[in-house]
Write a protein that holds these residues in place. Structure first.
Motif: not given
Length: 364
Positions: A87, A257, A253-254, A161, A212, A214-215, A218-219, A210, A260
């Motif tokens: 992340m 991430a 999440m990791e 988080w 839950s 990840v997209s 969201a970033m 943040v 991505y």
């Protein structure tokens, strides 16, 4: 562009243009005309040339002092490597895409001298960003960075988080028994009192939640909150039938991430390629394309027990021309053992799958 600096290019163009005008004006003296007008034109453009030089000098001096007194890093990302390493890397990539102004330092970028990290935080950072994974407040080096940010008055933002719990009174008063090795920070002039004050201070800093999941959207929201500027995503949607897919456990999440980060590293290398050749991170509810020829499988702890991940892996297994490249996303990941397969077979959420083929796909 003969010069590496844009200001020098503008100055060069201005001087050459004025010089050409003066030379052209000199040709008017060949005829017997009144030279008064020509003299005025030459003086005017000579003045423009001198003014351009003075402007370039002032710009250079101003930029020198601006860089001298501006902090080296706009953002310092404090994170726990195990829980938020990918992340942090993804956030750094997204921030720096917004311009060279957003210089970002991740505390694992320089581990040669850990004490230097405190200097980076206190003297070279504009905004200190805490990636609030659940256990970050128990990591002594991260806590040392937080103490330094508080004592030096560095602007601080907490990215919270979903599982993060703010320190309460009991946690703060019993901190030395919860984190015994915190006493090692005394060597760097950080005592227990400073740590406890910092724990209470954490509850007062600016907070950004943040999600839950990840997209990229969201970033974008997180980066906009940190930079104070809006940016409309320029990425087009993924191809309908991508040749290369990235499969990950999106509930982790990791792992998401990592997918991505991998996407961000690959896309610049494929600029100019056909749309279907661009890699795509599979999203929830989206099946694997029947034309896929490559699948990058992000292996994370517990990923093979997730239903949607298992369905994607089965779909990949049924593609005759699709090659699979496993990528380990977490240090704690271990390849399945025979007892693990027995555990998978007994899991109720996977009963709807063809477990024989699924286990064979994992083994492959």
């Amino acid at each position: 562009k003969p010069w590496r600096v844009a200001a020098c290019n503008f100055l060069d163009v201005m001087l050459l243009a004025c010089m050409l005008v003066i030379l052209d004006a000199g040709s008017l003296f060949i005829r017997e005309d009144d030279g008064h007008t020509t003299m005025l034109i030459c003086m005017l453009f000579s003045g423009v040339m001198v003014l351009s030089i003075l402007t370039a000098v002032c710009y250079g001096v101003g930029r020198h002092f601006m860089l001298k007194y501006r902090k080296q890093f706009r953002f310092f990302l404090c994170h726990q490597k195990i829980a938020a390493g990918s992340m942090a890397r993804l956030l750094k990539m997204e921030l720096q895409k917004r311009g060279s102004r957003n210089t970002t330092f991740v505390d694992c970028d320089d581990l040669n001298d850990l004490t230097r990290l405190f200097s980076y935080v206190g003297q070279d950072t504009e905004t200190f960003v805490i990636l609030g994974s659940p256990d970050i407040l128990t990591r002594k080096w991260c806590v040392g960075e937080m103490c330094t940010a508080r004592s030096h008055g560095v602007n601080t933002v907490l990215l919270r988080w979903p599982e993060f719990v703010n320190p309460d009174y009991d946690f703060i008063t019993k901190y030395d028994s919860i984190v015994p090795d915190i006493s090692e920070l005394v060597n760097y002039n950080i005592g227990l009192a400073e740590v406890q004050e910092t724990m209470a201070w954490i509850n007062t800093v600016q907070t950004v939640d943040v999600p839950s999941m990840v997209s990229l959207e969201a970033m974008e929201h997180i980066c906009s909150s940190l930079t104070g500027s809006l940016r409309f995503p320029s990425r087009a949607g993924g191809a309908e039938s991508p040749d290369c897919i990235i499969v990950s456990d999106l509930d982790n999440m990791e792992a998401a991430a990592t997918a991505y980060v991998l996407l961000g590293l690959m896309v610049p290398k494929l600029v100019g390629a056909e749309r279907n050749n661009m890699p795509t991170v599979l999203q929830k509810g989206r099946p694997v394309s029947e034309t896929a020829t490559a699948a990058l499988v992000i292996c994370s702890d517990g990923c093979f027990k997730q239903l949607e991940f298992a369905e994607w892996l089965l779909q990949v297994a049924h593609l005759p021309d699709c090659c699979v490249l496993p990528i380990i996303a977490e240090d704690g990941f271990r390849f399945p053992s025979p007892s693990y397969y027995e555990e998978v077979e007994s899991m109720p959420q996977l009963e709807s799958l063809d477990l024989r083929i699924y286990i064979k796909a994992i083994k492959a």
